[in-house]
Structure formats: structure tokens, C-alpha cells
Design a protein around this motif. Structure first.
Motif, PDB file in Angstrom:
ATOM      1  N   UNK A   1       0.834  -1.126   0.068  1.00 64.46           N
ATOM      2  CA  UNK A   1      -0.054   0.046   0.204  1.00 64.46           C
ATOM      3  C   UNK A   1       0.808   1.123  -0.200  1.00 64.46           C
ATOM      4  N   UNK A   2       0.226   2.629  -0.279  1.00 60.72           N
ATOM      5  CA  UNK A   2       1.198   3.558  -0.179  1.00 60.72           C
ATOM      6  C   UNK A   2       1.741   3.791   1.337  1.00 60.72           C
ATOM      7  N   UNK A   3       0.983   3.439   2.398  1.00 59.39           N
ATOM      8  CA  UNK A   3       1.482   3.792   3.627  1.00 59.39           C
ATOM      9  C   UNK A   3       2.230   2.753   4.341  1.00 59.39           C
ATOM     10  N   UNK A   4       1.715   1.410   4.208  1.00 60.76           N
ATOM     11  CA  UNK A   4       2.557   0.395   4.869  1.00 60.76           C
ATOM     12  C   UNK A   4       2.439  -0.772   4.390  1.00 60.76           C
ATOM     13  N   UNK A   5       3.768  -1.480   4.426  1.00 59.90           N
ATOM     14  CA  UNK A   5       3.887  -2.971   4.027  1.00 59.90           C
ATOM     15  C   UNK A   5       4.424  -3.106   2.689  1.00 59.90           C
ATOM     16  N   UNK A   6       5.306  -4.189   2.562  1.00 60.88           N
ATOM     17  CA  UNK A   6       6.105  -4.367   1.187  1.00 60.88           C
ATOM     18  C   UNK A   6       6.212  -5.889   1.165  1.00 60.88           C
ATOM     19  N   UNK A   7       6.293  -6.345  -0.177  1.00 57.93           N
ATOM     20  CA  UNK A   7       6.484  -7.705  -0.206  1.00 57.93           C
ATOM     21  C   UNK A   7       8.047  -7.802  -0.528  1.00 57.93           C
ATOM     22  N   UNK A   8       8.513  -8.835  -0.171  1.00 59.24           N
ATOM     23  CA  UNK A   8      10.146  -8.808  -0.442  1.00 59.24           C
ATOM     24  C   UNK A   8      10.409 -10.249  -1.102  1.00 59.24           C
ATOM     25  N   UNK A   9      10.897 -10.066  -2.291  1.00 57.52           N
ATOM     26  CA  UNK A   9      11.386 -11.354  -3.157  1.00 57.52           C
ATOM     27  C   UNK A   9      12.725 -11.657  -3.492  1.00 57.52           C
ATOM     28  N   UNK A  10      13.188 -12.629  -4.163  1.00 58.96           N
ATOM     29  CA  UNK A  10      14.428 -12.886  -4.380  1.00 58.96           C
ATOM     30  C   UNK A  10      15.368 -13.188  -3.182  1.00 58.96           C
TER      31      UNK A  10
ATOM     32  N   UNK B   1      -0.070   1.407  10.513  1.00 56.83           N
ATOM     33  CA  UNK B   1       0.990   2.249  10.516  1.00 56.83           C
ATOM     34  C   UNK B   1       0.608   3.253  11.636  1.00 56.83           C
ATOM     35  N   UNK B   2       1.049   3.112  12.826  1.00 58.26           N
ATOM     36  CA  UNK B   2       0.742   4.004  13.724  1.00 58.26           C
ATOM     37  C   UNK B   2       1.596   5.333  13.815  1.00 58.26           C
ATOM     38  N   UNK B   3       2.448   5.354  13.098  1.00 58.72           N
ATOM     39  CA  UNK B   3       3.284   6.636  12.930  1.00 58.72           C
ATOM     40  C   UNK B   3       2.149   7.548  11.970  1.00 58.72           C
ATOM     41  N   UNK B   4       1.554   6.825  11.117  1.00 51.67           N
ATOM     42  CA  UNK B   4       0.570   7.565  10.404  1.00 51.67           C
ATOM     43  C   UNK B   4      -0.518   7.659  11.181  1.00 51.67           C
ATOM     44  N   UNK B   5      -0.879   7.068  12.008  1.00 49.61           N
ATOM     45  CA  UNK B   5      -2.095   7.280  12.892  1.00 49.61           C
ATOM     46  C   UNK B   5      -1.765   8.396  13.904  1.00 49.61           C
ATOM     47  N   UNK B   6      -0.581   8.766  14.306  1.00 48.83           N
ATOM     48  CA  UNK B   6      -0.302   9.901  15.123  1.00 48.83           C
ATOM     49  C   UNK B   6      -0.113  11.058  14.156  1.00 48.83           C
ATOM     50  N   UNK B   7       0.689  10.836  13.089  1.00 47.76           N
ATOM     51  CA  UNK B   7       0.848  12.049  12.377  1.00 47.76           C
ATOM     52  C   UNK B   7      -0.514  12.640  11.822  1.00 47.76           C
ATOM     53  N   UNK B   8      -1.408  12.070  11.606  1.00 49.09           N
ATOM     54  CA  UNK B   8      -2.900  12.926  11.257  1.00 49.09           C
ATOM     55  C   UNK B   8      -3.755  13.145  12.198  1.00 49.09           C
TER      56      UNK B   8
ATOM     57  N   UNK C   1      -9.626   4.013  18.244  1.00 45.85           N
ATOM     58  CA  UNK C   1     -10.362   4.119  16.884  1.00 45.85           C
ATOM     59  C   UNK C   1      -9.099   4.392  15.641  1.00 45.85           C
ATOM     60  N   UNK C   2      -7.983   5.271  16.160  1.00 42.82           N
ATOM     61  CA  UNK C   2      -7.239   5.556  14.968  1.00 42.82           C
ATOM     62  C   UNK C   2      -6.604   4.275  14.140  1.00 42.82           C
ATOM     63  N   UNK C   3      -6.694   3.009  14.849  1.00 43.52           N
ATOM     64  CA  UNK C   3      -6.138   1.905  14.050  1.00 43.52           C
ATOM     65  C   UNK C   3      -7.151   1.239  13.284  1.00 43.52           C
ATOM     66  N   UNK C   4      -8.308   1.741  13.244  1.00 42.83           N
ATOM     67  CA  UNK C   4      -9.269   1.194  12.495  1.00 42.83           C
ATOM     68  C   UNK C   4      -9.552   1.920  11.075  1.00 42.83           C
ATOM     69  N   UNK C   5      -8.694   2.920  10.786  1.00 42.82           N
ATOM     70  CA  UNK C   5      -8.514   3.807   9.561  1.00 42.82           C
ATOM     71  C   UNK C   5      -7.879   2.726   8.519  1.00 42.82           C
ATOM     72  N   UNK C   6      -8.778   2.548   7.381  1.00 44.35           N
ATOM     73  CA  UNK C   6      -8.175   1.740   6.248  1.00 44.35           C
ATOM     74  C   UNK C   6      -6.895   2.398   5.634  1.00 44.35           C
TER      75      UNK C   6
ATOM     76  N   UNK D   1      -4.479   3.403   6.690  1.00 43.50           N
ATOM     77  CA  UNK D   1      -3.359   3.267   7.346  1.00 43.50           C
ATOM     78  C   UNK D   1      -2.813   1.746   7.371  1.00 43.50           C
ATOM     79  N   UNK D   2      -3.681   1.072   6.831  1.00 42.85           N
ATOM     80  CA  UNK D   2      -3.591  -0.500   6.899  1.00 42.85           C
ATOM     81  C   UNK D   2      -3.059  -1.238   5.881  1.00 42.85           C
ATOM     82  N   UNK D   3      -2.826  -2.546   6.145  1.00 43.50           N
ATOM     83  CA  UNK D   3      -2.420  -3.456   5.070  1.00 43.50           C
ATOM     84  C   UNK D   3      -3.072  -4.844   5.254  1.00 43.50           C
ATOM     85  N   UNK D   4      -3.508  -5.513   4.505  1.00 41.36           N
ATOM     86  CA  UNK D   4      -4.254  -6.839   4.754  1.00 41.36           C
ATOM     87  C   UNK D   4      -3.240  -8.011   4.035  1.00 41.36           C
ATOM     88  N   UNK D   5      -2.995  -9.210   4.831  1.00 36.62           N
ATOM     89  CA  UNK D   5      -2.126  -9.924   4.278  1.00 36.62           C
ATOM     90  C   UNK D   5      -3.175 -11.323   4.121  1.00 36.62           C
TER      91      UNK D   5
END
Length: 302
Positions: free
Chosen positions: A30-39, A148-155, A250-255, A257-261
Motif C-alpha cells: 500500500x502507499x502507507x504500510x507494507x512491502x512484499x520482499x522477493x528474491x 501504521x501507528x506513525x501515520x495514525x499519530x501524524x494525522x 479508533x485510529x487503528x481502524x482507519x483503512x 493506514x492499513x495493509x491486509x495479508x
């Protein structure tokens, strides 16, 4: 009329080239959190790759790895490359590796991890990170979300940031783990793992980022609310504290800021437990979901 505030999630640089050349492939989740690592094969990585993964973890907050067919011993050895490991006092351990906790649910056991939380924030020294591997997963369901609780705080509005800056929160594992214990063992738990007071806003020790550090799973109340907030009568104070905590939860519930695996067998997730919370979706009963987790000891929140 004043315009409504808009969310401005922390960008991971989806539209800009990577500054760093990684020794593995990186695909943003997502633009805010998470990356898939390959190789990469996590059972066999050198020290420069370990350090690159540490930097990637700081940037993306949670890293996903597919097709990592590793043994429990290799899982423990991998986690130990990033720091000392904890042994959880309550959750079932792997029979040969006490550093690995085992989450196993099926038709006889319904998942109960479906609350936003940061692992072991009830410890005096909470974890730096967790490495979770899927051993057996449902074909549908049983996903995990991270926020991402950094984004949750910053907003947060500036007035809220100013309000919570001096506040301290109490984190306690006893309400969850103590209810399963005999009275004697419950007393032992409270002696060995007393409730801890941590700042509501902690600073990441490596990046310097400000993090909203309260979670619905373990944060029970605000330690110094009465010293900081004016009130007319006692009920004002209690309800005011509950309202503020509910708002922060409730700040954690904002989509945004989230990523789903979506898990598959031999998928691994490695997250920065200081800067994130997570939620295991318990929608798969009575299917089998078997996970193993190693947890890396961190630092006292400041």
C-alpha cells in the motif's frame, strides 16, 4: 463553515524511485504500510542482507515473504539475527523451541486474536518485532491486518497531539491471561508481570518517528489523566478518559493506514512492533489455522 480535515497518510514513495538499492526485490503493498520482499531465502542470508532488512522494516513497517519453507530451528535462528528473543509466559510453545509460540485453531478452538494490539506492550520492555510464519492456513479467511501507528499519530489534529503529549498509559496483560489461571498462579503473574506505564506517544529509537502507542488489546487506562485534565465532578473525569481512549483506539481502524495479508503456507510476516498494531481476522472457524511466531525483545518506550 470550516472545511473538514483530510487524511494524509505517510507515503512510502510509491511514485518515486527507491533511494536505496536493495539486495532483494521490493513491491509495495500500500502507499502507507507494507512491502512484499522477493528474491530472498530467509534461512540463508548474510549480514549485509540482515542490515538491509532492518532498514526496510523501518521504512515499510511490515515485510511479507512468500514460499519460505524453513524449519522451526531456522525460524528461531533468523529472528535471533535481529536481537534477543523472548519466551512468552502464557502462550503455548513449540516443544523443541521455547522461543516459538504456537497459535493453533481448528474446529475445537476458535481464534481469539481479533483485537488491535501491539505484541506484549504489557512488558516493561516490549518487543522490537515479531516474525510470524504460516504452517497451515485456510484457503479462505484467517487474514491478518497491520496498521501504521506513525501515520495514525501524524494525522491527529494538532490540538489532540498537544493534549496527549504528556500522557502516560497503563498496559496490562493480566485481564487477558490472568482469567485462565488459578488464584495462586494469578498472584504469581501479577508479581512477575505487573502492569506497566508507557508514554501515549513514544519515539521510535531508530527513526525518531512519533508513534501513537496505545492499543485496545493491552492498554487499560491513562495513568495521569486526572493530573492533566480539568473536570467538574468525578464522573466527568472517568467518562472523559474513556472517551479519549476510545478515540485513540479508533485510529487503528482507519483503512488508509492499513495493509491486509492473505496467508499461504510458508508465508512469513516480519513487523516492527513499535510502530504498528495488528489484528488477526477470526472468520475461518472451523478451518485449521496453525502459525508460529518468534518475538524479538526491544527497548523501553520513551
Amino acid at each position: 463553515m470550516q472545511a473538514a480535515a483530510t487524511l494524509a497518510p505517510v507515503s512510502l514513495g510509491a511514485d518515486t524511485p527507491e533511494v536505496e538499492s536493495w539486495p532483494f526485490s521490493v513491491e509495495l503493498a500500500t502507499p502507507t504500510i507494507g512491502a512484499e520482499i522477493g528474491n530472498i531465502h530467509l534461512a540463508d542470508i548474510d549480514e549485509p542482507t540482515v542490515q538491509a532488512l532492518r532498514r526496510a522494516l523501518q521504512k515499510y513497517k511490515v515485510l511479507f515473504f512468500r514460499d519460505q519453507d524453513i524449519t522451526p530451528a531456522q525460524h528461531v535462528a533468523l529472528a535471533r539475527r535481529f536481537g534477543d528473543l523472548e519466551v512468552h509466559p502464557s502462550i503455548q510453545h513449540h516443544p523443541d523451541h521455547p522461543e516459538l509460540v504456537v497459535f493453533g485453531h481448528d474446529g475445537n478452538s476458535r481464534g481469539r486474536e481479533n483485537v488491535w494490539h501491539s505484541d506484549v506492550s504489557w512488558r516493561e520492555v516490549p518487543s522490537m518485532g515479531s516474525i510470524l510464519r504460516c504452517v497451515d492456513c485456510p484457503k479462505v479467511g484467517g487474514d491478518t491486518l497491520w496498521v501504521n501507528m506513525v501515520a495514525a499519530y501524524e494525522n491527529l489534529p494538532e490540538a489532540v497531539k498537544d493534549r496527549i503529549a504528556p500522557m502516560q498509559a497503563v498496559h496490562d496483560g493480566f485481564p487477558v491471561f490472568g482469567i485462565r489461571l488459578s488464584p495462586e498462579l494469578a498472584r504469581n503473574w501479577q508479581r512477575d508481570f505487573p502492569a506497566q506505564v508507557h508514554p501515549v506517544v513514544r519515539t521510535h529509537p531508530e527513526t525518531g518517528e512519533k508513534i501513537l502507542f496505545v492499543n485496545e488489546g493491552w492498554t487499560t487506562h491513562l495513568a495521569n489523566y486526572l493530573q492533566l485534565e480539568p473536570y467538574r465532578v468525578g464522573s466527568d473525569a472517568r467518562f472523559g478518559e474513556l472517551d479519549l481512549l476510545a478515540y485513540l483506539y479508533r485510529q487503528a481502524s482507519q483503512p488508509e493506514y492499513q495493509v491486509r495479508l492473505k496467508w499461504r503456507p510458508n508465508t512469513i510476516a516480519f513487523w516492527d512492533n513499535r510502530a504498528t498494531q495488528h489484528y488477526a481476522v477470526s472468520d475461518y472457524f472451523p478451518a485449521v489455522r496453525h502459525m508460529q511466531r518468534a518475538t524479538i525483545i526491544g527497548d523501553r518506550p520513551r
